[in-house]
Design a protein around this motif. Structure first.
Motif, PDB file in Angstrom:
ATOM      1  N   ASP A  23       0.830  -1.201   0.000  1.00  0.00           N
ATOM      2  CA  ASP A  23       0.000   0.000   0.000  1.00  0.00           C
ATOM      3  C   ASP A  23       0.873   1.264   0.000  1.00  0.00           C
ATOM      4  O   ASP A  23       1.674   1.464   0.907  1.00  0.00           O
ATOM      5  CB  ASP A  23      -0.882  -0.018   1.254  1.00  0.00           C
ATOM      6  N   ASN A  33       0.354   4.120   0.824  1.00  0.00           N
ATOM      7  CA  ASN A  33       0.215   4.990   1.992  1.00  0.00           C
ATOM      8  C   ASN A  33       1.219   4.662   3.090  1.00  0.00           C
ATOM      9  O   ASN A  33       1.614   5.547   3.843  1.00  0.00           O
ATOM     10  CB  ASN A  33      -1.209   4.906   2.543  1.00  0.00           C
ATOM     11  N   TYR A  34       1.628   3.380   3.170  1.00  0.00           N
ATOM     12  CA  TYR A  34       2.689   3.026   4.115  1.00  0.00           C
ATOM     13  C   TYR A  34       3.981   3.736   3.717  1.00  0.00           C
ATOM     14  O   TYR A  34       4.721   4.230   4.563  1.00  0.00           O
ATOM     15  CB  TYR A  34       2.919   1.515   4.133  1.00  0.00           C
ATOM     16  N   LYS A  66       4.083   6.485   2.116  1.00  0.00           N
ATOM     17  CA  LYS A  66       3.875   7.906   2.392  1.00  0.00           C
ATOM     18  C   LYS A  66       4.213   8.230   3.851  1.00  0.00           C
ATOM     19  O   LYS A  66       4.781   9.283   4.141  1.00  0.00           O
ATOM     20  CB  LYS A  66       2.420   8.268   2.092  1.00  0.00           C
ATOM     21  N   VAL A  67       3.842   7.313   4.756  1.00  0.00           N
ATOM     22  CA  VAL A  67       4.176   7.509   6.174  1.00  0.00           C
ATOM     23  C   VAL A  67       5.685   7.694   6.331  1.00  0.00           C
ATOM     24  O   VAL A  67       6.148   8.642   6.967  1.00  0.00           O
ATOM     25  CB  VAL A  67       3.695   6.312   7.030  1.00  0.00           C
ATOM     26  N   ILE A  68       6.443   6.792   5.702  1.00  0.00           N
ATOM     27  CA  ILE A  68       7.899   6.867   5.815  1.00  0.00           C
ATOM     28  C   ILE A  68       8.430   8.129   5.146  1.00  0.00           C
ATOM     29  O   ILE A  68       9.294   8.826   5.689  1.00  0.00           O
ATOM     30  CB  ILE A  68       8.554   5.620   5.172  1.00  0.00           C
ATOM     31  N   ARG A  69       7.865   8.430   3.968  1.00  0.00           N
ATOM     32  CA  ARG A  69       8.343   9.617   3.251  1.00  0.00           C
ATOM     33  C   ARG A  69       8.069  10.894   4.039  1.00  0.00           C
ATOM     34  O   ARG A  69       8.872  11.829   4.023  1.00  0.00           O
ATOM     35  CB  ARG A  69       7.666   9.706   1.878  1.00  0.00           C
ATOM     36  N   SER A  70       6.920  10.944   4.729  1.00  0.00           N
ATOM     37  CA  SER A  70       6.579  12.162   5.471  1.00  0.00           C
ATOM     38  C   SER A  70       7.565  12.402   6.615  1.00  0.00           C
ATOM     39  O   SER A  70       7.691  13.511   7.108  1.00  0.00           O
ATOM     40  CB  SER A  70       5.148  12.102   5.991  1.00  0.00           C
ATOM     41  N   PHE A  71       8.255  11.347   7.040  1.00  0.00           N
ATOM     42  CA  PHE A  71       9.312  11.528   8.049  1.00  0.00           C
ATOM     43  C   PHE A  71      10.678  11.722   7.379  1.00  0.00           C
ATOM     44  O   PHE A  71      11.705  11.678   8.046  1.00  0.00           O
ATOM     45  CB  PHE A  71       9.380  10.333   8.993  1.00  0.00           C
ATOM     46  N   GLY A  72      10.685  11.875   6.061  1.00  0.00           N
ATOM     47  CA  GLY A  72      11.931  12.145   5.358  1.00  0.00           C
ATOM     48  C   GLY A  72      12.744  10.909   5.023  1.00  0.00           C
ATOM     49  O   GLY A  72      13.940  11.007   4.777  1.00  0.00           O
ATOM     50  N   GLY A  73      12.122   9.715   5.036  1.00  0.00           N
ATOM     51  CA  GLY A  73      12.853   8.480   4.745  1.00  0.00           C
ATOM     52  C   GLY A  73      13.266   8.374   3.282  1.00  0.00           C
ATOM     53  O   GLY A  73      12.484   8.703   2.393  1.00  0.00           O
ATOM     54  N   VAL A 127      15.602   3.453   3.017  1.00  0.00           N
ATOM     55  CA  VAL A 127      14.853   3.315   4.269  1.00  0.00           C
ATOM     56  C   VAL A 127      13.453   2.770   3.994  1.00  0.00           C
ATOM     57  O   VAL A 127      12.947   1.909   4.723  1.00  0.00           O
ATOM     58  CB  VAL A 127      14.778   4.672   5.001  1.00  0.00           C
ATOM     59  N   LYS A 153      12.215  -0.496   5.848  1.00  0.00           N
ATOM     60  CA  LYS A 153      11.206  -0.389   6.901  1.00  0.00           C
ATOM     61  C   LYS A 153       9.821  -0.829   6.438  1.00  0.00           C
ATOM     62  O   LYS A 153       8.991  -1.167   7.267  1.00  0.00           O
ATOM     63  CB  LYS A 153      11.122   1.057   7.403  1.00  0.00           C
ATOM     64  N   VAL A 154       9.541  -0.739   5.140  1.00  0.00           N
ATOM     65  CA  VAL A 154       8.190  -1.070   4.681  1.00  0.00           C
ATOM     66  C   VAL A 154       8.172  -2.224   3.688  1.00  0.00           C
ATOM     67  O   VAL A 154       7.565  -3.260   3.932  1.00  0.00           O
ATOM     68  CB  VAL A 154       7.514   0.134   4.000  1.00  0.00           C
TER      69      VAL A 154
END
Lengths: 258, 279
Positions: free
Chosen positions: B177, B179-180, B182-189, B193, B197-198
Motif C-alpha cells: 500500500d 500509503n505506508y 507515504k508515512v515513511i516519506r513524510s518523516f523524510g525516509g 529506508v 522499513k516497509v
C-alpha cells in the motif's frame, strides 16, 4: 504575528500521457502559529495535493511554501502528517509503531522514548504498548497514529481526513482529543475534511475551496464562543447552525459551478 | 443485595451450559479428525494390499510394476548395504542448494528491478520470454557450459526457480500500500529506508511462501537434470533402472523421492510458521 506556514502563489500541474492539467491555481495562504485551519471543498479541488506540497512530499510547479520563514524543499521533522487511516505497520508493536518517526529522524534517545511513552499513556494506550495493531479498535489505532505524528514534536500538523474511516461516536471523541492535545501544545494544524460540522467545530478558520483548478472561494472566521468550546459542545453553541448553513451554501455554489 | 444474588445465580447457570456446548464442540471436532485420519490410512493400506495381491497373483506384469514388499525390501537392503546413501545425499544436496540459491537470487533480482524502474522496463521482454519457455530445454546448454555434474544440475534448478521467484516477489513489492510508503516519506525516509522499513517486512510473508513453491520446483529441476547427465543421484537411479529393466529400482527411487520431498516441504512449512508468527 509572523506566519508559521506561508503559501506564496502556489500553482501545481499534474502531467500524464494525456496532457498536463492544472490542479491548483495560484493559491496563497497564511497560517499563524497555534492556529487551526480547515480546508473544505468538492472533490478535485486539490486539498490533498495542497497538503502534500506543505509536507514537502510534492514540489509545486510554481510558487513556494515557507515554513517559519524558510523555504520547504522536502519533508522536515517540523511538519507531521496524519493520513485518512492509521497505516500502522502490522509487524510492529504499538510502541515500536509510535517510535518510527524518531527512528527515521535519528532522534531515539532515552528522553524521547520516555516522552513517547508518556504520550501513549496520556492517550489511554498505556496498556496496549506491547500489542500489535490488529488487536486494537479503529479509534485506538488512529490515536496511536496521532502519537506517532506527535512523537517527533512537529510544529505543524497536517490532518488529511483523519476521521473519515471511523464510526460517528469515535470520531467525536477523537475530535475533542486532537483539539485539546494540539491546543495544550500550541501546535498549528491544517485539516482537510468533507465534514462541514467537523471543520467548524474544530477550527479557528474554515477555508472553502473551489474546484478545477483548486482556488480559495471564501474564508470563514469562526466566532470566539465556538472556538472556545470543545468540538462536541461547539455544535450546540449559538450561531453554529447559521454558520453551518452559510458554509454549506458556499460549498453548494462551488459545486454547482462545475 | 438481591441484584447481587441474581447475578451470581445467573453466572453459575450460564457457565455450566456454555461449558457443555464447548465440550460438545471439542468432542465433535476430535471425532471428525479421527475419521479423516482413519479414511486416509485405509486408502493407503487398501492400495498397497491391492498392489501386492495383483503382483503376487500375477494380475499385472511383475517385471514392469513390481509389488510393495519387493520394493520395500529392496530399499531396506540398499539402506543396509549403504549403497543408497550417496545417491540420496547427492540429490538432496543439489535440491537444497538449488532451492536456497534460487530463492536468494530471485529475491535479489526482484530488489534490483524494484529499485530501478528503468531496468525493470528494459528487462521486461527478456523476463517474459524466459518465463514462458520450458527452462528444462536449457539443460544441454548447462551441461556443455558446466560439465555433467553438480553445477550443471543446480543451474538447471536455478533456471526453473529464479524467474518465478523474481516475478512473485517483485509483484508483492509493488502491491505494498503506497500509503505506508507515504508515512515513511513524510518523516523524510529515503528509498533505502522505505525498502528496509516497509517494502521488505511487508513482503516477507510472500517471500517465505515462495519457499514452498520453490521446494517443489527444485525437485523437478534436480530430477530432470539428473536424467540428463548424472552418474549419481536418485534421478540417475530411475534412468538406470529403466535402462536395465529393473523396475523395482525405479519404484524404490520414486518412493524415496516422495518421502524426501514431503519431509523437505514440511520442514519449510514449519520454518514459515516460525518466521511469520505473530502477524
Amino acid at each position: 504575528m509572523l506566519p508559521i506556514v506561508e503559501l506564496k502563489n502556489i500553482a501545481h500541474a499534474y502531467v500524464t500521457d494525456r496532457g498536463a492539467s492544472l490542479a491548483i491555481d495560484y493559491l496563497s495562504l497564511f497560517i499563524e502559529p497555534g492556529e487551526f485551519v480547515s480546508l473544505v471543498g468538492p472533490s478535485g479541488c486539490g486539498k490533498t495535493t495542497l497538503l502534500s506540497i506543505v509536507a514537502g512530499l510534492l514540489t509545486p510547479s510554481q510558487g513556494e511554501v515557507l515554513l517559519l520563514g524558510e523555504k520547504v524543499s522536502g519533508p522536515t521533522p517540523q511538519v507531521g502528517y496524519m493520513l485518512q487511516q492509521d497505516y500502522l505497520f502490522p509487524w510492529r508493536t504499538i510502541y515500536e509503531n509510535s517510535l518510527i518517526g524518531l527512528e527515521l529522524t535519528s532522534q531515539v534517545t532515552d528522553r524521547t522514548k520516555e516522552s513517547t511513552l508518556h504520550l501513549l499513556n496520556e492517550m489511554g494506550l498505556g496498556a496496549a504498548i506491547d500489542l500489535y495493531p490488529h488487536h486494537l479498535s479503529g479509534g485506538m489505532r488512529q490515536r496511536v497514529a496521532l502519537v506517532r505524528t506527535l512523537a517527533t514534536d512537529p510544529e505543524v500538523l497536517l490532518l488529511d481526513e483523519p476521521f473519515s474511516a471511523l464510526d460517528y461516536q469515535t470520531k467525536l471523541q477523537l475530535e475533542d482529543l486532537i483539539v485539546k492535545t494540539l491546543k495544550d501544545r500550541h501546535k498549528t494544524a491544517l485539516l482537510v475534511t468533507h465534514d462541514l460540522s467537523e471543520a467548524i467545530a474544530m477550527s479557528d478558520r474554515v477555508i472553502v475551496l473551489g474546484a478545477s483548478p483548486g482556488h480559495i472561494r471564501k474564508t470563514f472566521e469562526i466566532p470566539q464562543n465556538i472556538r472556545d468550546s470543545q468540538p462536541f459542545y461547539a455544535r450546540e453553541q449559538e450561531g453554529f447552525n447559521e454558520l453551518f448553513r452559510e458554509v454549506w451554501s458556499e460549498l453548494e455554489a462551488s459545486e454547482r459551478k462545475e | 443485595m438481591a441484584v447481587l444474588e441474581y447475578a451470581e445465580q445467573k453466572d453459575t447457570q450460564s457457565t455450566s451450559w456454555i461449558d457443555g456446548q464447548y465440550n460438545d464442540y471439542l468432542k465433535q471436532k476430535r471425532k471428525t479428525q479421527a475419521l479423516v485420519v482413519t479414511a486416509q490410512f485405509s486408502i493407503l493400506v487398501a492400495l498397497l494390499v491391492l498392489w501386492e495381491l495383483a503382483g503376487r497373483l500375477k494380475w499385472i506384469d511383475v517385471l514392469l510394476f513390481s509389488y510393495p514388499s519387493k520394493v520395500f525390501s529392496y530399499i531396506w537392503s540398499e539402506m543396509v548395504s549403504g549403497q543408497l546413501w550417496p545417491h540420496l545425499a547427492m540429490t538432496v544436496g543439489e535440491t537444497v542448494v538449488g532451492f536456497l540459491l534460487g530463492t536468494l537470487f530471485g529475491t535479489l533480482l526482484a530488489v534490483i528491478i524494484w529499485w530501478s524502474p528503468f531496468l525493470s522496463k528494459v528487462l521486461d521482454p527478456y523476463m517474459v520470454v524466459f518465463n514462458s519457455m520450458p527452462k528444462v530445454a536449457l539443460g544441454p546448454i548447462f551441461i556443455v557450459m558446466f560439465g555433467g555434474g553438480f553445477t550443471a544440475i543446480v543451474m538447471t534448478t536455478l533456471s526453473i526457480t529464479i524467474i518465478v521467484t523474481t516475478l512473485v516477489v517483485y509483484n508483492s513489492f509493488r502491491d505494498v500500500d503506497p500509503n505506508y510508503v507515504k508515512v515513511i516519506r513524510s518523516f523524510g525516509g529515503s528509498k533505502r529506508v522505505i525498502f528496509q522499513k516497509v517494502i521488505l517486512p511487508a513482503s516477507f510473508p510472500t517471500i517465505v511462501s515462495t519457499l514452498k513453491v520453490n521446494v517443489g520446483m527444485s525437485w523437478v529441476g534436480v530430477i530432470v537434470g539428473e536424467f540428463l547427465v548424472a552418474k549419481i543421484g536418485l534421478g540417475y537411479l530411475i534412468i538406470y533402472g529403466f535402462q536395465v529393466f529393473n523396475f523395482t529400482l525405479v519404484l524404490a527411487s520414486l518412493v524415496i523421492i516422495a518421502f524426501a520431498a514431503t519431509l523437505m516441504y514440511q520442514l519449510v512449512v514449519y520454518v514459515e510458521r516460525r518466521l511469520v508468527r505473530g502477524r
